[in-house]
Structures are given as structure tokens and as C-alpha cells.
Scaffold this motif. Sequence first.
Motif, PDB file in Angstrom:
ATOM      1  N   VAL A 278       1.485  -3.218   3.527  1.00  8.86           N
ATOM      2  CA  VAL A 278       1.324  -2.576   2.220  1.00  8.86           C
ATOM      3  C   VAL A 278       1.629  -1.086   2.318  1.00  8.86           C
ATOM      4  O   VAL A 278       1.129  -0.392   3.208  1.00  8.86           O
ATOM      5  N   GLU A 279       2.467  -0.606   1.386  1.00 11.58           N
ATOM      6  CA  GLU A 279       2.806   0.813   1.299  1.00 11.58           C
ATOM      7  C   GLU A 279       2.508   1.325  -0.107  1.00 11.58           C
ATOM      8  O   GLU A 279       2.505   0.553  -1.077  1.00 11.58           O
ATOM      9  N   ILE A 280       2.282   2.619  -0.226  1.00 14.48           N
ATOM     10  CA  ILE A 280       2.165   3.289  -1.528  1.00 14.48           C
ATOM     11  C   ILE A 280       3.317   4.284  -1.618  1.00 14.48           C
ATOM     12  O   ILE A 280       3.484   5.134  -0.727  1.00 14.48           O
ATOM     13  N   VAL A 281       4.132   4.180  -2.684  1.00 18.52           N
ATOM     14  CA  VAL A 281       5.310   5.044  -2.805  1.00 18.52           C
ATOM     15  C   VAL A 281       5.299   5.797  -4.136  1.00 18.52           C
ATOM     16  O   VAL A 281       4.665   5.368  -5.096  1.00 18.52           O
ATOM     17  N   ILE A 316      -0.363   0.130  -9.598  1.00 14.90           N
ATOM     18  CA  ILE A 316      -0.545   1.496  -9.125  1.00 14.90           C
ATOM     19  C   ILE A 316      -1.874   1.561  -8.385  1.00 14.90           C
ATOM     20  O   ILE A 316      -2.890   1.062  -8.876  1.00 14.90           O
ATOM     21  N   GLY A 317      -1.855   2.146  -7.186  1.00 14.69           N
ATOM     22  CA  GLY A 317      -3.083   2.178  -6.402  1.00 14.69           C
ATOM     23  C   GLY A 317      -3.115   3.334  -5.422  1.00 14.69           C
ATOM     24  O   GLY A 317      -2.166   4.120  -5.309  1.00 14.69           O
ATOM     25  N   ILE A 318      -4.251   3.435  -4.700  1.00 11.65           N
ATOM     26  CA  ILE A 318      -4.462   4.479  -3.699  1.00 11.65           C
ATOM     27  C   ILE A 318      -5.068   3.829  -2.457  1.00 11.65           C
ATOM     28  O   ILE A 318      -6.042   3.073  -2.569  1.00 11.65           O
ATOM     29  N   LEU A 319      -4.497   4.125  -1.287  1.00 10.52           N
ATOM     30  CA  LEU A 319      -5.120   3.727  -0.029  1.00 10.52           C
ATOM     31  C   LEU A 319      -6.064   4.842   0.430  1.00 10.52           C
ATOM     32  O   LEU A 319      -5.702   6.019   0.378  1.00 10.52           O
ATOM     33  N   ASP A 320      -7.237   4.466   0.859  1.00 10.78           N
ATOM     34  CA  ASP A 320      -8.262   5.425   1.262  1.00 10.78           C
ATOM     35  C   ASP A 320      -7.813   6.280   2.447  1.00 10.78           C
ATOM     36  O   ASP A 320      -7.067   5.808   3.313  1.00 10.78           O
ATOM     37  N   GLU A 321      -8.281   7.519   2.477  1.00  8.44           N
ATOM     38  CA  GLU A 321      -7.954   8.433   3.570  1.00  8.44           C
ATOM     39  C   GLU A 321      -8.447   7.913   4.921  1.00  8.44           C
ATOM     40  O   GLU A 321      -7.922   8.293   5.970  1.00  8.44           O
ATOM     41  N   ARG A 332      -8.591   2.519  -4.618  1.00  6.98           N
ATOM     42  CA  ARG A 332      -8.630   2.291  -6.062  1.00  6.98           C
ATOM     43  C   ARG A 332      -7.371   1.571  -6.509  1.00  6.98           C
ATOM     44  O   ARG A 332      -6.279   1.858  -6.025  1.00  6.98           O
ATOM     45  N   LEU A 333      -7.542   0.637  -7.423  1.00  4.70           N
ATOM     46  CA  LEU A 333      -6.423  -0.032  -8.088  1.00  4.70           C
ATOM     47  C   LEU A 333      -6.461   0.420  -9.535  1.00  4.70           C
ATOM     48  O   LEU A 333      -7.426   0.159 -10.255  1.00  4.70           O
ATOM     49  N   ILE A 334      -5.426   1.122  -9.960  1.00  2.09           N
ATOM     50  CA  ILE A 334      -5.479   1.821 -11.241  1.00  2.09           C
ATOM     51  C   ILE A 334      -4.948   0.965 -12.389  1.00  2.09           C
ATOM     52  O   ILE A 334      -5.416   1.065 -13.513  1.00  2.09           O
TER      53      ILE A 334
END
Length: 442
Positions: A278-281, A316-321, A332-334
Motif C-alpha cells: 500500500v502506498e499513498i500518493v 483518500i487516506g493517511i498512513l500513520d507516522e 485515517r480513511l477520509i
Amino acid sequence: MIKLFDLTLKLNGFQMKKAKAELDKIVSLSEEKHRLFIETKKKEIVAFHLQHNPYYQDFVGKSAVENWEEVPIMQKKDFQKPLVERISKNYTIKSIYVNKTSGSSGDPFVFAKDKYAHALTWASNIYRFGWYKIDFNRSLQARFYGIPLDFIGNKKERIKDFLSHRYRFTIFDLSDEVLEKVVQKFRKKRFDYINGYTSSIVLFAKFLQSKNIVLKDICPTLRVCMVTSEMLFEEDKILLEKQFGIPVVNEYGASELDLIAFQNPNDEWQVNAETLYVEIVDENNTVLPYGKEGRVVITSLFNKAHPFIRYDIGDIGILDERSTLQKPILKRLIGRTNDIALLPSGKKSPGLTFYYVTKSIIEDDGNVKEFIIKQTKIDAFEIDYVSEKELTSEQIGKIESAIALYLEPNLNFTFTRKRSLERSNRGKLKQFKSLLSSQTLV
């Protein structure tokens, strides 16, 4: 006891023993060996499809790629062609697992997995549900899902339910009369867990709240509730855990892939790093660091029948630090990328922003059961809601003030009280929908 679930998978040609052994091996890897595993599988799956899948060869436009960043991102619109044109050589429709997406993103399509990849999907499900002592062969599921209404489709799902040890509640009618019958079923059956669409399960919890019932008091065998397919808000999770008397687990998955993220017993939304990458771009397809918001892009590491490589799932989402390659955590899944509101100022805002703002106000007294928001014009929105009593002018004023504060002023809203809300043919509730043309949002 005959293990019907395992037997069904075996009869359908899924090599579960091999898949479970491979998953166990991946899970037990050290951090460094897991990194090598991910890098190796990424290269292998791209090379395989470039060699054996004419569709993917055409899509990439060359026979090899040197760097992962050169691998083009796939979108759902890229799959809008017959499946037979997309599957790899040496696979036929009869030799693979075939299904279709729900179409909640607006781009439904038929997809395929080779049978070993799908066996790994089941192994992944079994592993994660096992965190909560759920055994698909023995644990009885209370299932809040949609079901086909045609005769053949309905009977097929009912047979699947029997073989999978689950009892399905219809979610197309969630009136108080129907929910009372659901309560009675929980009094009689020894359910181990609940699984289904978030909105339907939340509505059931609100009914229990109105009747001052804690579900575990009338069904002591209940252990856990898994919600899926729709957004779970923190206040809803609190309500569910209070009215059910059991832990509530947030599940995020996609039928064409696997379970993507599953809340672990430490209350972390742990991403599947065994069968997926899984990637966030960002908007330029550049990979973002942990903690940054962007599009969710996923690679299926084992599916050789059909390429899902750097596949933009539409969320749209965010992977935790705190994430690592071996243990990514979804912060978070936005929402979906196509659930974007375009405002008169030119600002673009995820539709769920409206939902967050209105939700806390609209549900203060428990009067409103459900609501959805539709954008009809650049400055006009409709809110349809189901409630015991009509919203007062004071409540509507509070909502409009909050939206002006959090988004921008001079937006026009109409509020319509309904007896029920429109759901998809599978029973999903789309919480925000823009009726503006897609060209307007570009």
C-alpha cells in the motif's frame, strides 16, 4: 464436527493448506527479511504481467521497467473492457476466481484472481479474524449485508451463508418493526460475532439504545463486531460498544484485492503487508511520506491472473507516522476521490467534511437516525434525513452556521425529512454524493 467452510474452499479448488503455510511464513519474517520479501514480490509481479499479460504490456507500453516509480498507476476506468481481454496467458475464465465490484465508486467492473491468490485472501481473512478468536467453521455470524433479490442470486447467497456458518439479516427494511424481530433473533440464537455494513449496524444500535437494551445481555455468546464498507465515526464506535457490550473492529477491504486494513487488538488499524503493498500518493503520483494525506494506491503481490499493480482504489487516506514497511498503520480513511465537493470560492473539500460538521449537531438529541448529503449545484446542497420529529429552525441554523465556519459562508441547504434513505442494490448507504458533472470537479 464437519468443517463445512474449509471443505467448501477445498471443493472450489483453493489450496488453503499451502496458502495458510505461506501466510504464516510471511508473518513470521524479521523486519529486514520482510523488506526483501516486499521488494522481491513487487519486481516479480510486474515482470510476470509484462511477460504474460498482453493487456498489461499495452498499458505499460514497454517490456521492462527499471524503477518502481516508473510503474504507471492503474485506475478503475482502465478496467472498462471485457475481462477476457485483461487476464494473463494460460488462464481461462473457468480456471480462475471471477467476481465484480459493487460499483460504489461509480466505475463497477468484473475482476479476476488466480485461485491461489484468492486462497491467500481467505488465509488473510482467517488470520485477522483469528485475532478475536473467530473460527469461520464454528463461530456463528450475524450478518448485516445486502442480498440479491432475484430468485437464483438470493438462493446462491443463502447457500453461501449456510456453508459459511452465518445468519443474514436483510438491511433493505430497517423499520422499528423489523429491528424488533432482529432483537428476538439475538435472544434465540447463539451468535459469536456481528459483521456487516456500518450504517445498518449503527441504526440497529440506535434502536437498542431507544429500548435500553445491551445486546450482550440478551445474547451472552457475542464476542466482537466487525463493521465494513462505510465510514465508522468515533462517536458511532462508542455507541456500538456501549449498546452491544463488545469490542467493535473497523475493517477496510476491497473485493478485487483483499482485506486492506483491519483493527488489531491494540486498537491500531493495521494494514495488510503480507499480500498487498500500500502506498499513498499525491496528485502528481509522487509517493508521500507517512503522515501525509493522499490517494490510496495498492499492489496485489500474488495475483497472476489479473494485474492490480499500483492500483488507485479511489480512496483518500493517511498512513500513520509510526508505520513501518512490515507494519503500516492506517491513521485515517477520509473518503472516496469522487466524493469531492467543489465550492463557489474554488475550494475543493471531501464530502465527508459536511458529514462530520452536521453529524455532531444533528444527532445531539438522538432524534435523527440517518442522513445523507447531495450537492446539486455549485452552492446548493440537499440533506435528506430520517427522524422521529422534523428538525427545528434552531437546529437547522446551527448546522448552517457550522458549515459557514468550517467550509465557507453563503452555501444554500434544503432539508427534507424522509421515511427511509436510498441505498444501493447491495444495501450500502452513500453518505455524500455530488451531482455536478465530473468535468466540473477537475
